[in-house]
Design a protein around this motif. Structure first.
Motif, PDB file in Angstrom:
ATOM      1  N   UNK A  33       5.868   3.365   0.876  1.00 41.84           N
ATOM      2  CA  UNK A  33       6.721   5.500   1.375  1.00 41.84           C
ATOM      3  C   UNK A  33       5.700   5.172   2.754  1.00 41.84           C
ATOM      4  N   UNK A  35       3.824   9.068   2.723  1.00 45.74           N
ATOM      5  CA  UNK A  35       4.240  10.650   2.045  1.00 45.74           C
ATOM      6  C   UNK A  35       3.339  11.958   3.333  1.00 45.74           C
ATOM      7  N   UNK A  37       0.324  15.090   2.823  1.00 44.29           N
ATOM      8  CA  UNK A  37       0.209  16.501   1.835  1.00 44.29           C
ATOM      9  C   UNK A  37      -0.395  17.660   2.853  1.00 44.29           C
ATOM     10  N   UNK A  43       3.238  17.966  -1.631  1.00 43.62           N
ATOM     11  CA  UNK A  43       3.517  16.553  -1.036  1.00 43.62           C
ATOM     12  C   UNK A  43       5.007  16.179  -0.788  1.00 43.62           C
ATOM     13  N   UNK A  45       7.925  13.585   0.751  1.00 42.94           N
ATOM     14  CA  UNK A  45       8.387  12.189   1.634  1.00 42.94           C
ATOM     15  C   UNK A  45       9.150  12.412   2.885  1.00 42.94           C
ATOM     16  N   UNK A  48      10.949   5.506   3.976  1.00 43.25           N
ATOM     17  CA  UNK A  48      11.007   4.872   2.231  1.00 43.25           C
ATOM     18  C   UNK A  48      11.413   3.450   3.710  1.00 43.25           C
ATOM     19  N   UNK A  98      13.004  -3.601  -5.134  1.00 44.41           N
ATOM     20  CA  UNK A  98      14.374  -2.931  -5.947  1.00 44.41           C
ATOM     21  C   UNK A  98      14.331  -3.409  -7.109  1.00 44.41           C
ATOM     22  N   UNK A 103       8.626  -1.854 -10.132  1.00 46.61           N
ATOM     23  CA  UNK A 103       9.389  -0.983  -9.476  1.00 46.61           C
ATOM     24  C   UNK A 103       9.323  -0.311  -8.825  1.00 46.61           C
ATOM     25  N   UNK A 104       9.173   0.399  -9.932  1.00 41.24           N
ATOM     26  CA  UNK A 104       9.460   2.447 -10.281  1.00 41.24           C
ATOM     27  C   UNK A 104       7.752   2.812 -10.156  1.00 41.24           C
ATOM     28  N   UNK A 105       6.475   2.143  -9.560  1.00 45.77           N
ATOM     29  CA  UNK A 105       5.366   2.412 -10.162  1.00 45.77           C
ATOM     30  C   UNK A 105       4.932   2.615  -8.328  1.00 45.77           C
ATOM     31  N   UNK A 106       4.091   3.121  -7.857  1.00 42.04           N
ATOM     32  CA  UNK A 106       3.642   3.216  -6.462  1.00 42.04           C
ATOM     33  C   UNK A 106       2.486   3.428  -6.134  1.00 42.04           C
ATOM     34  N   UNK A 108      -0.950   4.308  -4.353  1.00 40.94           N
ATOM     35  CA  UNK A 108      -1.310   5.085  -3.176  1.00 40.94           C
ATOM     36  C   UNK A 108      -1.918   4.457  -2.857  1.00 40.94           C
ATOM     37  N   UNK A 109      -2.290   4.899  -1.819  1.00 38.17           N
ATOM     38  CA  UNK A 109      -3.373   4.616  -0.747  1.00 38.17           C
ATOM     39  C   UNK A 109      -4.441   5.539  -0.615  1.00 38.17           C
ATOM     40  N   UNK A 110      -5.582   5.327  -0.039  1.00 36.57           N
ATOM     41  CA  UNK A 110      -6.740   6.694   0.028  1.00 36.57           C
ATOM     42  C   UNK A 110      -6.346   7.932   1.131  1.00 36.57           C
TER      43      UNK A 110
END
Lengths: 117, 115
Positions: A33, A35, A37, A43, A45, A48, A98, A103-106, A108-110
């Motif tokens: 994904x 996003x 900010x 934030x 989206x 995907x 999926x 699978x519902x835990x994303x 994130x990168x920095x």
């Protein structure tokens, strides 16, 4: 293990130039994904990917924005003819595919902080 | 379209005091709910999530949140905060339709813990 990495960490560009932002997801994560900010919009989206396909591009703000993913791994977000309103932190996140555990835990990168002057 | 409202943009609190960060969502379908935390100059980290089952979920560092379907809320609480909890907290929702986890975020609440 290694987390999500993004490069560059900071990018300053002149208005009208093109920029490429890179994301390396966690190995084995097929979902990716993007996003954004920003101060004014919070934030948001953007897009995907599942594997190399992008079934949801609904958050891309204009046709100046595009993204691709190759080999089911690295993704590149490209912004053409940058504008000042593109200034933001661009975040990438990855997750297992999926139906898989977690699978519902994303993760994130920095982020890449983009400044358009 | 789904939306998330975080009612407080900033919450100042003294160390060891309790805190509640409020989150309401609007959705006509079943949802998954999340709280993410962003420490200064760091990326987003998942704090806790509600997917199903018990409506009270807890994190490893003492935060908890309760899913209230009738009030469409997912408020975050901690009985006693530490200086190190100073961060920005984001509530997020994703719907269960579509098979993937497109997150819709609230505007964030900046928690400032003072000695």
């Amino acid at each position: 293990g290694a987390g999500v990495s993004q490069s560059p960490s900071n990018k300053v560009t002149e208005k009208g130039k093109d920029v490429e932002l890179r994301c390396d997801p966690i190995s084995g994560h097929t979902a990716l994904y993007w996003y954004r900010q920003s101060l004014g919009q919070g934030l948001e989206f953007l897009i995907y990917f599942q594997g190399n396909s992008a079934p949801d591009k609904s958050g891309l703000p204009s046709d100046r924005f595009s993204a691709e993913r190759t080999g089911g791994s690295v993704s590149t977000l490209t912004i053409q003819r940058t504008q000042q309103e593109d200034s933001a932190v661009y975040l990438c996140a990855s997750a297992p595919g999926p139906g898989l555990a977690g699978s519902y835990e994303q993760y994130f990168g920095p982020g890449t902080r983009l400044t358009v002057t | 379209a789904q939306s998330v409202t975080q009612l407080d943009s900033q919450v100042p609190v003294f160390e060891e005091a309790p805190v509640e960060l409020r989150c309401n969502y609007s959705s006509s379908v079943s949802v998954y709910l999340f709280w993410y935390v962003q420490y200064p100059n760091q990326g987003l980290q998942l704090l806790l999530k509600y997917l199903s089952g018990s409506t009270l979920v807890e994190s490893i560092n003492g935060f908890e949140a309760e899913f209230n379907k009738s009030q469409t809320s997912f408020h975050l609480r901690k009985p006693s905060v530490h200086i190190s909890d100073t961060a920005e907290y984001f509530c997020a929702v994703s719907d269960r339709v579509g098979g993937y986890n497109k997150l819709i975020f609230g505007a964030g609440t900046r928690l400032a813990v003072h000695p």
